[in-house]
Scaffold this active site. Structure first.
Site, mmCIF file in Angstrom:
data_model
loop_
_atom_site.group_PDB
_atom_site.id
_atom_site.type_symbol
_atom_site.label_atom_id
_atom_site.label_comp_id
_atom_site.label_asym_id
_atom_site.label_seq_id
_atom_site.Cartn_x
_atom_site.Cartn_y
_atom_site.Cartn_z
ATOM 1 C CG PHE A 287 -13.733 -52.824 51.470
ATOM 2 C CD1 PHE A 287 -12.825 -51.781 51.570
ATOM 3 C CD2 PHE A 287 -13.245 -54.122 51.364
ATOM 4 C CE1 PHE A 287 -11.451 -52.019 51.562
ATOM 5 C CE2 PHE A 287 -11.866 -54.371 51.355
ATOM 6 C CZ PHE A 287 -10.979 -53.310 51.461
ATOM 7 C CG ASP B 170 -17.078 -58.585 47.284
ATOM 8 O OD1 ASP B 170 -16.779 -59.614 47.918
ATOM 9 O OD2 ASP B 170 -16.357 -57.561 47.258
ATOM 10 C CE LYS C 243 -11.843 -59.986 54.512
ATOM 11 N NZ LYS C 243 -12.374 -59.040 53.539
HETATM 12 C C1 PLP Z 1 -11.840 -58.217 52.457
HETATM 13 C C2 PLP Z 1 -12.729 -57.942 51.314
HETATM 14 C C3 PLP Z 1 -12.220 -57.741 50.019
HETATM 15 C C4 PLP Z 1 -10.736 -57.726 49.737
HETATM 16 O O1 PLP Z 1 -10.155 -58.958 49.986
HETATM 17 P P1 PLP Z 1 -8.547 -59.052 50.126
HETATM 18 O O2 PLP Z 1 -8.299 -60.516 50.258
HETATM 19 O O3 PLP Z 1 -8.170 -58.252 51.313
HETATM 20 O O4 PLP Z 1 -7.983 -58.494 48.880
HETATM 21 C C5 PLP Z 1 -13.103 -57.541 48.991
HETATM 22 N N1 PLP Z 1 -14.439 -57.525 49.211
HETATM 23 C C6 PLP Z 1 -14.961 -57.708 50.437
HETATM 24 C C7 PLP Z 1 -16.441 -57.700 50.611
HETATM 25 C C8 PLP Z 1 -14.135 -57.901 51.531
HETATM 26 O O5 PLP Z 1 -14.647 -58.052 52.749
#
Ligand code: PLP
Length: 414
Positions: free
Chosen positions: A160, A245, A272
């Site tokens: 994701f 990420d 986050k």
């Molecule tokens: C939540 C998340 C995203 C997206 O972040 P947003 O601030 O919702 O755009 C991307 N990568 C990972 C691993 C995430 O947990």
């Protein structure tokens, strides 16, 4: 706006009225005013303090999700609140034609805590998906030559990376992607954690490999340090860029500042937990050579690097460092996993620090979320069997104990 403006200069009549409305009324007004992409909100929340939040009907909840790994310091943290407030009063926003000491300080701090080699740089965004968009644009510049183009991006099954079109193109779930075709279609997904598959997939046609060190949305699936090290070596050998990420796993969530440490990628994305609830994202570009992929005019943002957001990031890092939160997260997380493993009906427990999941032996995770909520606990189902817990990093074992004590009965009642 009414002519009876308050001292604050805005008509608060509507806000006041909403603050006193019942959950039922607020629920109806939500449904008729907010676009329905999130489904029905579970509760209307009006206040938070520490690890607790309260709903519009006065019920208290222990927040074991932390706004999905966002509320690093809990709710209403005094230092975070005062730093944001005073930055806003001092200098709230400037365009990126200018900079601010706060922005520079956070960039320097991120380079320090990520052990970035000399020449590394930071780009600020406002969210995780935007940080990944920046990373995707950067890695696209690693295009090879006309004779030997690098046309592919490798991502992992169950990945994701966000919901905007570029980041969405990396996201594994067909259900999220298919309705929004055409997306960039140069992404190849390979089984997560399979070193041989990675070795086989990464060659001179690959511009970048995107990896979440722990796949949070997929139900907290951990990748080993060996796998991350192998990814570092494989991408370097093939001339592909390695992107970690750490949007969910970064900023102390797993008991170190970054889940991938000490492995250093070419690019790391954060969001986050970085602002403790104030929106901010970041891309760290490691090593001088990688900073040359994006040059003036190649990318931009209006809000990214906003002084208030950067002040929030500095406050979060300050508290993590000064209150030894990393050790606290390691200890509390280990204790939590041990406790969860002993609960009847819990089939498996996995996680690192305070990013954890447990699997039920039946497909009743959504029902458990509802039952827990009624009992005063906010938890999250990532699928039919899996519950994710990502509470504020300041949560105590005594607070977690209340959930552990309630859990057997909640599961038995499903
Ligand atoms: C939540 C998340 C995203 C997206 O972040 P947003 O601030 O919702 O755009 C991307 N990568 C990972 C691993 C995430 O947990």
């Amino acid at each position: 706006m009414s002519e009876h403006a308050t001292d604050a200069g805005i008509d608060t009549t509507q806000l006041t009225e909403l603050a006193h409305a019942s959950s039922a009324v607020l629920g109806q007004r939500y449904a008729s005013s907010l676009l329905g992409v999130f489904g029905t909100p579970q509760r209307v929340l009006v206040r938070g303090a520490g690890c607790h939040v309260w709903d519009a009907d006065g019920n208290q909840y222990l927040d074991l999700l932390g706004g999905i790994a966002v509320n690093t310091l809990g709710h209403g943290h005094p230092l975070l609140t005062s730093v944001i407030t005073s930055q806003l009063a001092t200098l709230g926003h400037v365009s990126n034609f200018f900079t601010s000491p706060t922005q520079i300080a956070l960039a320097e701090k991120l380079l320090e805590i990520s052990n970035a080699p000399a020449g590394s740089k930071v780009f600020f965004a406002n969210s995780g998906t935007e940080a990944n968009e920046a990373a995707l644009k950067l890695t696209r510049r690693n295009a090879g030559t006309p004779q030997a183009p690098r046309t592919k991006v490798i991502a992992l099954e169950h990945a994701f990376h966000g919901r905007t079109l570029g980041a969405l193109s990396l996201t594994y779930k067909e259900k999220y992607r298919a309705p929004f075709a055409p997306l960039p279609d140069n992404v190849v997904w390979i089984p997560a954690g399979d070193e041989a598959a990675l070795r086989a997939a990464v060659d001179e046609t690959v511009s970048a490999v995107f990896i979440e060190p722990i796949q949070g949305e997929a139900g907290v699936r951990l990748l080993s340090q060996d796998y991350l090290r192998a990814a570092r070596e494989i991408t370097r050998d093939a001339g592909a860029l390695l992107v970690f990420d750490e949007v969910q796993t970064g900023m102390g969530r797993t008991g170190s500042f970054f889940a991938s440490a000490p492995v250093i990628p070419d690019v790391m994305t954060l969001a986050k937990g970085l602002g403790g609830g104030f929106p901010i994202g970041a891309m760290i570009v490691f090593g001088e050579e990688n900073t040359t992929w994006l040059t003036p005019g190649d990318h931009g943002t209006t809000f990214g690097g906003n002084p208030v957001a950067c002040a929030a990031g500095l406050a979060v890092i300050h508290v993590i460092e000064n209150q030894q939160l990393l050790t606290h997260v390691q200890d509390t997380g280990a204790w939590l996993r041990e406790q969860l493993a002993g609960v009847p009906g819990v089939a498996a427990v996995r996680g690192a620090g305070l990013l954890n999941a447990f699997e039920l032996d039946s497909a009743s995770a959504p029902a458990l979320v509802a039952a827990a909520l009624d009992a005063g606990f906010i938890i999250n189902a990532t699928d039919e069997r899996t519950i994710r817990l990502a509470p504020p990093l300041v949560i105590t074992t005594a607070q977690l104990e209340t959930f552990i004590a309630a859990l057997p009965q909640l599961i038995a009642g499903l």
